[in-house]
Design an enzyme around this catalytic site. Structure first.
Site, short mmCIF file in Angstrom:
data_model
loop_
_atom_site.label_atom_id
_atom_site.label_comp_id
_atom_site.label_asym_id
_atom_site.label_seq_id
_atom_site.Cartn_x
_atom_site.Cartn_y
_atom_site.Cartn_z
N ASP A 257 50.46 34.89 23.84
CA ASP A 257 49.86 35.99 24.60
C ASP A 257 49.13 37.00 23.71
O ASP A 257 49.07 38.19 24.03
CB ASP A 257 50.92 36.74 25.44
CG ASP A 257 51.61 35.80 26.41
OD1 ASP A 257 50.94 34.90 26.93
OD2 ASP A 257 52.82 35.95 26.62
N HIS B 151 46.30 31.85 29.78
CA HIS B 151 45.21 32.39 28.98
C HIS B 151 44.29 33.18 29.91
O HIS B 151 43.61 32.60 30.75
CB HIS B 151 44.44 31.27 28.27
CG HIS B 151 45.28 30.54 27.24
ND1 HIS B 151 44.81 29.48 26.51
CD2 HIS B 151 46.54 30.74 26.82
CE1 HIS B 151 45.76 29.06 25.68
NE2 HIS B 151 46.82 29.81 25.86
P1 GDP Z 1 46.77 34.27 25.55
O1 GDP Z 1 47.89 33.56 26.21
O2 GDP Z 1 46.89 34.32 24.05
O3 GDP Z 1 45.42 33.77 25.97
O4 GDP Z 1 46.86 35.81 26.02
P2 GDP Z 1 47.16 36.32 27.53
O5 GDP Z 1 45.93 36.14 28.31
O6 GDP Z 1 48.42 35.77 28.06
O7 GDP Z 1 47.47 37.86 27.26
C1 GDP Z 1 46.53 38.74 26.75
C2 GDP Z 1 46.27 39.84 27.77
O8 GDP Z 1 45.59 40.91 27.17
C3 GDP Z 1 45.38 39.42 28.92
O9 GDP Z 1 45.77 40.10 30.07
C4 GDP Z 1 43.99 39.84 28.48
O10 GDP Z 1 43.11 40.10 29.56
C5 GDP Z 1 44.31 41.11 27.75
N1 GDP Z 1 43.45 41.44 26.62
C6 GDP Z 1 42.96 40.61 25.67
N2 GDP Z 1 42.34 41.33 24.72
C7 GDP Z 1 42.44 42.63 25.06
C8 GDP Z 1 42.05 43.87 24.46
O11 GDP Z 1 41.48 43.93 23.38
N3 GDP Z 1 42.38 45.02 25.12
C9 GDP Z 1 43.05 45.01 26.29
N4 GDP Z 1 43.33 46.17 26.86
N5 GDP Z 1 43.43 43.88 26.89
C10 GDP Z 1 43.15 42.71 26.27
MG MG Z 2 49.32 33.89 27.63
#
Ligand code: GDP
Ligand code: MG
Length: 424
Positions: free
Chosen positions: A13, A41
């Site tokens: 995440d 993701h």
């Molecule tokens: P992944 O599983 O690694 O793809 O990550 P996730 O999608 O599960 O969790 C990352 C969360 O942070 C998601 O809700 C994204 O929309 C959000 N996100 C990603 N980058 C940023 C950022 O730079 N700032 C903010 N506020 N949210 C972000």
């Molecule tokens: Mg995730």
């Protein structure tokens, strides 16, 4: 750089989906190499907001070919449901832009069932599984007791293989867990429902990739979870059942001879973790709740509140090392804007001694975080698009992490939207 892996440095995440969606503009092919529908993701772009589970995050870019590699846990049922959902928001998914490896093994309905049964049996000793059947699936794969996607293209063989598997799996379901036996009729219907729909997407992706690479196509490998959940290098047994590290990516993708020449490790500006297991820097109570709210830290797949804490330097440095990252994408820096002081878990204390090491998993529960703080910036940075625009204390925090983990921070993300980032 023709082969780039985007991988998680921590517990998952970190924002991998967001980075893959951003960087696919420079690549021709995006491949999911391991894991399954337990991924979440999140991608926010002009098409809307999506939480992708099995589909590669390159699915939104026209002209990009997306592949589910041989290393994934191929859950046909959930893949189809996800495809229908994404399509309903105006995204085209065809055998032209989505290809499924004929060597990907099938996650079958009983894998999900067994995951739930085993977590229930473990009760308060549970691992915190997402109950998507991932652990039972990978155990069966390595016991050579599941089916490869390509077998769907050979129905007579599939029928015979299925009958053998059923006989074996029903022994576990009925005798070990006291569950109902699965019938051949049920499996026939399941294949008719989902197998038939996905058949047109199944092909020899290894051959396709071999040709594509020969012709100079650029490949992006999308990993699931993070280094600390890797089955070999993570916090065993609180890990996932596959290898989340960049070195595995080409193996799970279908081009095992390749080595990624660029590895972008995604690190969150603070720590989060879903599920059980040691989490040294963990915060509790009001402090935790504030950070959780600020970062919207609820699982994309399960909706579970994520455990949160300050960035963990020993864990992150170890993750960087496991991934052999060439670049770091530091995400969610904007989330920390509310803090007067930015907390950092700089080292661990174990048995009265301080250490920089991410120690052996069983010792982690005895480690205490050695905290330090840096000045906060207390202003909205989500509109910053250049390094110079960032307040000095935000830059100092980034530079401190860079120095501490020993890898260049190339991207700083300040928002969830595609363009909300700084490249340096
Ligand atoms: P992944 O599983 O690694 O793809 O990550 P996730 O999608 O599960 O969790 C990352 C969360 O942070 C998601 O809700 C994204 O929309 C959000 N996100 C990603 N980058 C940023 C950022 O730079 N700032 C903010 N506020 N949210 C972000
Ligand atoms: Mg995730």
């Amino acid at each position: 750089m023709s082969h780039c892996a985007i991988v998680g440095i921590n517990w998952g995440d970190e924002g991998k989906g967001r980075m893959v969606d951003l960087l696919t503009s420079e690549y021709d092919i995006v491949i999911r190499c391991q894991g399954g529908g337990n991924a979440g993701h999140t991608v926010i772009n002009e098409k809307g907001k999506f939480a992708l589970h099995l589909l590669p995050s390159g699915i939104f870019r026209e002209g990009v070919v997306n592949i589910l590699g041989n290393g994934v846990a191929l859950d046909l049922e959930n893949l189809w449901i996800e495809m229908e959902d994404v399509r309903s928001k105006g995204v085209a998914i065809t055998p032209e832009n989505l290809k499924i490896s004929d060597r990907a093994s099938l996650l079958l309905p009983w894998h999900r069932q067994l995951d739930g049964l085993e977590e229930a049996r473990l009760a308060d000793k549970k691992y915190g599984s997402t109950k998507q059947g991932i652990a039972p699936f990978y155990s069966d794969k390595y016991q050579k007791k599941t089916i490869m996607a390509g077998e769907l293209l050979h129905p007579a063989h599939l029928k015979e293989h299925m009958a053998d598997l059923l006989e074996w799996k029903n022994l576990t379901l009925t005798s070990v867990y006291g569950a109902e036996a699965v019938t051949m009729e049920e499996m026939k219907n399941w294949f008719a429902d989902y197998g038939e729909k996905l058949k047109p997407f199944i092909c020899d992706t290894g051959k396709y990739l071999h040709e594509a690479v020969k012709n100079g196509k650029k490949v992006l490998y999308e990993a699931q979870l993070g280094a600390l959940r890797d089955v070999d290098y993570g916090i065993y047994p609180y890990v996932t059942s596959s290898n989340t590290i960049a070195a595995y990516a080409p193996v799970g993708a279908g081009i095992p001879g390749v080595r990624a020449d660029k590895v972008i490790g995604v690190v969150k500006a603070y720590s989060t973790c879903v599920g059980e297991g040691p989490f040294v820097a963990e915060w509790f109570g009001e402090e935790a709740e504030k950070l959780r709210q600020a970062g919207g830290e609820y699982g994309a797949k399960t909706g579970r509140p994520r455990r949160v804490g300050p960035i963990d330097i020993p864990a992150t440095r170890y993750g960087v090392q496991c991934q052999n990252a060439t670049d770091i994408a530091l995400t969610k820096l904007d989330v920390l804007s509310y803090m007067d002081e930015i907390p950092i878990c700089a080292r661990y204390e174990l048995d009265g001694k301080e250490t920089d090491d991410f120690v052996f998993p069983v010792l982690l529960q005895d480690c205490r975080p050695v905290l330090k703080t840096m000045p906060g910036w207390k202003c909205d940075i989500s509109g910053c698009r250049s390094w110079e625009e960032l307040p000095e204390s935000a830059r100092n925090y980034v530079l401190y992490i860079e120095e501490a983990i020993g890898c260049h921070i190339t991207y700083v993300s300040v928002g969830a939207e595609r363009d909300a980032y700084i490249e340096r």
